[in-house]
Design an enzyme around this catalytic site. Structure first.
Site, PDB file in Angstrom:
ATOM      1  N   HIS A 431      56.158  62.308 104.271  1.00  0.00           N
ATOM      2  CA  HIS A 431      56.539  63.922 103.494  1.00  0.00           C
ATOM      3  C   HIS A 431      56.984  63.335 102.131  1.00  0.00           C
ATOM      4  CE1 HIS A 431      56.187  65.657 107.585  1.00  0.00           C
ATOM      5  NE2 HIS A 431      55.600  66.383 107.006  1.00  0.00           N
ATOM      6  N   ASN A 432      56.349  62.687 101.483  1.00  0.00           N
ATOM      7  CA  ASN A 432      56.859  62.473  99.906  1.00  0.00           C
ATOM      8  C   ASN A 432      55.983  63.494  98.980  1.00  0.00           C
ATOM      9  OD1 ASN A 432      54.624  60.869  99.369  1.00  0.00           O
ATOM     10  ND2 ASN A 432      55.501  59.244 100.441  1.00  0.00           N
ATOM     11  N   SER A 433      56.080  63.306  97.953  1.00  0.00           N
ATOM     12  CA  SER A 433      55.347  64.203  96.859  1.00  0.00           C
ATOM     13  C   SER A 433      53.767  63.992  97.021  1.00  0.00           C
ATOM     14  CB  SER A 433      56.081  64.226  95.321  1.00  0.00           C
ATOM     15  OG  SER A 433      55.511  62.712  95.082  1.00  0.00           O
ATOM     16  N   THR A 434      53.371  62.799  97.459  1.00  0.00           N
ATOM     17  CA  THR A 434      52.047  62.876  97.647  1.00  0.00           C
ATOM     18  C   THR A 434      51.358  63.968  98.456  1.00  0.00           C
ATOM     19  OG1 THR A 434      52.195  60.565  97.036  1.00  0.00           O
ATOM     20  CG2 THR A 434      49.967  61.193  97.818  1.00  0.00           C
ATOM     21  N   HIS A 435      52.190  64.097  99.645  1.00  0.00           N
ATOM     22  CA  HIS A 435      51.889  65.112 100.614  1.00  0.00           C
ATOM     23  C   HIS A 435      51.911  66.527  99.843  1.00  0.00           C
ATOM     24  CE1 HIS A 435      51.622  67.710 104.172  1.00  0.00           C
ATOM     25  NE2 HIS A 435      52.683  67.963 103.801  1.00  0.00           N
ATOM     26  N   HIS A 471      56.517  73.361  99.578  1.00  0.00           N
ATOM     27  CA  HIS A 471      56.782  73.594 100.778  1.00  0.00           C
ATOM     28  C   HIS A 471      57.464  72.483 101.672  1.00  0.00           C
ATOM     29  CE1 HIS A 471      53.606  70.931 101.831  1.00  0.00           C
ATOM     30  NE2 HIS A 471      53.783  71.042 102.916  1.00  0.00           N
ATOM     31  N   ASP A 472      57.722  71.269 101.132  1.00  0.00           N
ATOM     32  CA  ASP A 472      58.280  70.391 101.914  1.00  0.00           C
ATOM     33  C   ASP A 472      59.333  69.572 101.043  1.00  0.00           C
ATOM     34  OD1 ASP A 472      57.275  70.109 104.672  1.00  0.00           O
ATOM     35  OD2 ASP A 472      55.620  69.050 104.163  1.00  0.00           O
ATOM     36  N   ASP A 594      48.097  72.356 104.775  1.00  0.00           N
ATOM     37  CA  ASP A 594      49.267  71.568 105.264  1.00  0.00           C
ATOM     38  C   ASP A 594      48.673  70.518 106.207  1.00  0.00           C
ATOM     39  OD1 ASP A 594      51.757  70.563 105.337  1.00  0.00           O
ATOM     40  OD2 ASP A 594      52.385  71.936 106.997  1.00  0.00           O
ATOM     41  N   GLN A 646      45.838  61.019 117.346  1.00  0.00           N
ATOM     42  CA  GLN A 646      44.875  61.780 116.340  1.00  0.00           C
ATOM     43  C   GLN A 646      44.061  62.829 117.207  1.00  0.00           C
ATOM     44  OE1 GLN A 646      44.841  62.368 112.819  1.00  0.00           O
ATOM     45  NE2 GLN A 646      46.892  61.443 113.032  1.00  0.00           N
TER      46      GLN A 646
HETATM   47  C1  LIG Z   1      54.858  57.837  99.965  1.00  0.00           C
HETATM   48  O1  LIG Z   1      54.701  57.000 100.965  1.00  0.00           O
HETATM   49  C2  LIG Z   1      53.874  55.887 100.904  1.00  0.00           C
HETATM   50  C3  LIG Z   1      54.260  55.077 102.034  1.00  0.00           C
HETATM   51  O2  LIG Z   1      53.593  55.879 103.005  1.00  0.00           O
HETATM   52  C4  LIG Z   1      54.200  55.126  99.625  1.00  0.00           C
HETATM   53  O3  LIG Z   1      53.225  54.123  99.438  1.00  0.00           O
HETATM   54  C5  LIG Z   1      53.849  56.172  98.182  1.00  0.00           C
HETATM   55  O4  LIG Z   1      54.357  55.611  97.279  1.00  0.00           O
HETATM   56  C6  LIG Z   1      54.896  57.410  98.407  1.00  0.00           C
HETATM   57  N1  LIG Z   1      54.513  58.180  97.265  1.00  0.00           N
HETATM   58  C7  LIG Z   1      55.492  58.933  96.619  1.00  0.00           C
HETATM   59  C8  LIG Z   1      54.834  59.803  95.583  1.00  0.00           C
HETATM   60  O5  LIG Z   1      56.545  58.711  96.793  1.00  0.00           O
END
Ligand SMILES: *[C@@H]1O[C@H](CO)[C@@H](O)[C@H](O)[C@H]1NC(C)=O
Ligand SMILES: *[C@@H]1O[C@H](CO)[C@@H](O)[C@H](O)[C@H]1NC(C)=O
Ligand SMILES: *[C@@H]1O[C@H](CO)[C@@H](O)[C@H](O)[C@H]1NC(C)=O
Ligand SMILES: *[C@@H]1O[C@H](CO)[C@@H](O)[C@H](O)[C@H]1NC(C)=O
Ligand SMILES: *[C@@H]1O[C@H](CO)[C@@H](O)[C@H](O)[C@H]1NC(C)=O
Ligand SMILES: *[C@@H]1O[C@H](CO)[C@@H](O)[C@H](O)[C@H]1NC(C)=O
Ligand SMILES: *[C@@H]1O[C@H](CO)[C@@H](O)[C@H](O)[C@H]1NC(C)=O
EC number: 3.1.4.-
Length: 700
Positions: A431-435, A471-472, A594, A646
């Protein structure tokens, strides 16, 4: 049938005969009540009606002849005084009062003085109102409802007749049943002797004391029969030996319940249950029995959650359900889970693109492919140095005309995106901004689908993109169950209910409006803002998994099923007339966006599976460390089979939802990936492999 009350018998200790058997007697009492209620219901033969009309006219004639047709006894009174006198004499079940003009008397005053008398508790008052009468004042209506019901003036005998018949079969009959119940309760309450219900020829139907079943020949019995129906409430009291003639507390309580029952304001589920009950009455036994089962199901609160079989329950599924769909066992402990208290408002340390045209060529090039479902968000994460949300956001929001809709500058939008992205936790494995960027990508993709686009308005599109972005936000990398178990501040704040989702929404709005530099809403008018805000909140809250099946089922029932009946193009245009349907579509859209990971190309799907597993492992680690309940024991990094988890997730949450969404939005590419990825996990599982890939592939 005669309900007999026994006189005190010498061979039986009279004191508390009834109370000491209360428990067994209770179930019998219920039977007795049913019997008595039936007796009362059958007794309605003649109904008495009082017409209060200052002047006889076509309307009073209409009711007069309607009573005649229905076989009711009818009296007419022309003054408030004679009306009251007549009512106190005859206790009419129905009163019809002229409320069309106030020249002769004030109908409401008359009603109130009648209502002030005791027998009126069981009387229905119908006020004839002029066609222009205003009824849409809820408070007034609720208030006046206790006093009278309304009848829109209509002197046709049929109209009057239908109205009276309806009242007879509705309220009047229920009032009779209620009176019967009151009578029985009062009787039971005061009765210190055994009670028997016998048929006319004294054959016992039911009795309250086994010792008495045989010897009723000696008994001296009081008939419970209503000899004079006009005065049956008094008859009822006469069987309550030792009780005074004053109405008992019990009677009063039941009467006030009667008022609540006669209110029109009822929940939809009550209406549904009433409709089914009514249908049961005239149905063949098999149908009635089936409807009984329906009612049983309807009365449960968890209408949308499938009941997991207790037998061969898969631990992966039950852990996911336990971990994602419940709020866990509430347990206060000293182990407060801390959120980042200081939200990242300063973003000066970020490298910031000045305008969308200013983005580095490698990023721009990558973003050219942004409209494709197979777009690789991880590449964007890498080339943007972990700022995928800002770059994708600028591109996508621009494509959908969000700055134009909000009348905000690109600088404001950029500042907003940076501020939001900065409040995603980079340290979360999943759940970081990539999600967030991934969900934004999926949402934008869905919004591009013909049928979705055709069903929604521009405001919905803007709301959906904003909802996906926020949303997160500030997700702690722990599930709701964890936060509840840990007694976290947020769980306490939100009463263990939709804790994270509430927090994401609330925080996003707080941060947005706090600083004018990033307030994307500052230029829209209040009404637009409110509608937009409402739509955003609704969507973010829809991502909460406890409501998963509710959202999916509502979508299937309101969107998929009607869709298969109508023609395609009229259908989408039609949707714009139904905001409720639009809401269901938006919820489904963000829910699917999501959890779209299993529908992404295999490599992306695998990467996401690795990240979510890692986040869950970290939670389990922490639970063990802190001595908290482990909410998802299968997600233990030492033992977990990722393929199994999964497969369970896809089986339980994904397949049906995407089938439904695909049937609406037409998404063959996603469905192909889903089938493909599922095969991948199955293959690994069959080979007893617990990791993301076969060992031979690990160097890819
Ligand atoms: C999200 O987490 C991954 C590890 O699972 C990390 O490699 C990635 O840099 C992180 N992305 C952000 C945007 O923080
Ligand atoms: C009066 O009632 C009759 C019978 O129900 C109905 O056909 C008629 O339209 C009503 N008239 C008005 C003015 O509502
Ligand atoms: C019947 O009455 C006797 C006393 O007369 C009592 O001991 C007994 O418990 C009673 N039986 C039942 C079933 O109430
Ligand atoms: C857009 O916002 C500006 C202020 O930034 C305001 O002057 C202008 O009237 C707004 N335009 C519309 C169409 O609301
Ligand atoms: C806020 O930014 C700092 C770096 O400036 C970082 O260490 C911290 O983890 C960030 N907080 C959040 C919630 O992302
Ligand atoms: C939590 O529950 C309390 C007590 O019922 C209530 O006053 C409060 O409004 C609730 N808070 C939320 C966020 O639902
Ligand atoms: C939309 O809503 C209306 C009314 O709520 C309903 O009749 C209709 O069947 C729904 N579905 C579609 C596909 O229009």
């Amino acid at each position: 049938m005669v309900l007999k009350e026994r006189a005190q018998q010498g061979n039986l200790s009279p004191a508390n005969m009834f109370t000491c058997r209360t428990i067994t007697a209770f179930s019998k009492a219920v039977n007795i009540i049913e019997v008595v209620v039936k007796i009362f219901a059958m007794r309605i033969t003649i109904l008495y009606v009082l017409l209060i009309f200052a002047k006889e006219d076509n309307q009073s004639d209409g009711f007069w002849w309607a009573c005649d047709k229905a076989g009711y006894r009818c009296n007419i009174a022309q003054t408030p005084e004679s009306a009251l006198e007549c009512f106190l004499d005859k206790h009419q079940e129905i009163i019809v009062i002229d409320h069309r003009n106030s020249r002769y008397f004030d109908a409401e005053d008359v009603c109130r003085s009648i209502r002030a008398t005791e027998p009126s508790e069981h009387t229905v008052i119908l006020a004839v109102v002029p066609r222009t009468y205003i009824t849409n004042l809820p408070f007034y209506f609720m208030h006046s409802w206790f006093v009278f019901q309304q009848f829109m003036e209509n002197n046709s005998i049929t109209a009057c007749y239908n109205e009276l018949i309806q009242i007879e079969h509705g309220e009047v009959r229920s009032q009779f049943k209620l009176r019967a119940c009151n009578a029985v309760f009062t009787a039971l309450e005061h009765c210190q002797e055994a009670i028997e219900i016998t048929s006319e020829d004294h054959v016992i139907q039911s009795h309250h004391d086994e010792n008495y079943s045989g010897d009723n020949s000696q008994s001296e019995s009081h008939s419970f029969k209503c000899k004079n129906r006009r005065k049956d409430s008094i008859d009822v009291k006469s069987i309550t030996s030792q009780s005074s003639d004053a109405p008992s507390l019990q009677t009063r309580q039941y009467s006030s319940m009667a008022r609540i029952h006669s209110m029109t304001i009822e929940a939809p589920i009550t209406k549904v249950i009433n409709i089914i009950n009514a249908a049961q009455e005239n149905s063949p036994i098999t149908v009635a029995e089936a409807l009984d089962r329906v009612l049983e199901i309807l009365r449960t609160t968890e209408l949308y959650s499938p009941q997991l079989g207790t037998k061969d329950e898969d631990p992966h599924t039950s852990d996911l359900v336990g971990g994602l769909m419940t709020d866990g066992l509430r347990r206060l402990s000293g182990n407060e889970y801390m959120f980042s208290k200081n939200t990242n408002l300063s973003h000066s340390h970020l490298s910031v693109p000045n305008t969308i045209n200013d983005v580095p060529p490698c990023i721009a090039q990558l973003l050219d492919n942004e409209e494709s479902w197979d777009f690789n968000i991880f590449e964007l994460e890498a080339v943007t140095n972990k700022r995928p949300l800002v770059y994708l956001g600028l591109k996508v929001f621009g494509r959908f005309g969000v700055p134009e809709f909000l009348n905000c500058s690109e600088a404001t939008l950029r500042a907003w995106l940076q501020m939001i992205e900065a409040n995603y936790h980079s340290s979360n494995a999943y759940h970081n901004s990539t999600h967030a960027a991934d969900v934004l990508h999926a949402t934008a993709f869905f919004l591009g689908k013909e049928r979705v686009k055709g069903s929604l308005d521009h405001l919905d599109e803007v709301a959906a993109l904003i909802a996906a972005t926020i949303h997160d936000v500030d997700h702690p990398g722990r599930t709701n169950s964890f936060l509840c178990n840990a007694g976290s501040e947020l769980a306490v704040l939100y009463n263990d209910t939709a804790v994270l989702e509430s927090h994401h929404t609330a925080l996003a709005f707080q941060l947005t409006v706090k600083d004018s530099k990033c307030n994307i809403f500052k230029n829209i008018d209040r009404n637009h803002y409110r509608t937009l805000r409402q739509a955003i909140i609704d969507m973010v809250l829809a991502t909460e998994m406890t409501k998963h099946f509710e959202h999916v089922n509502k979508f299937v029932n309101s969107i998929n099923k009607p869709m298969s009946e109508g023609s395609d193009c009229e259908y989408a245009a039609n949707m714009k007339n139904f905001p409720d349907n639009q809401t269901l579509i938006k919820r489904m859209m963000i829910k699917c966006a999501d959890v779209a990971n299993p529908c992404r190309p295999l490599e992306l799907c695998i990467e996401w599976a690795g990240r979510i597993s890692e986040e869950y492992f970290a939670q389990t680690d922490e639970e063990k460390r802190q001595g908290l309940p482990v909410v998802m024991p299968v997600f233990d990094r030492n033992t977990c089979s990722i393929p199994k988890s999964q497969i369970s997730f896809i089986d339980y949450f994904i397949t049906d939802m995407f089938d439904a969404w695909n049937a609406f939005a037409h998404l063959p590419v996603l469905m192909q990936h889903l089938a493909n990825n599922y095969k991948h996990w199955k293959m690994l599982d069959e080979l007893k492999c617990k990791s993301l890939r076969l060992p031979s592939e690990n160097n890819n």
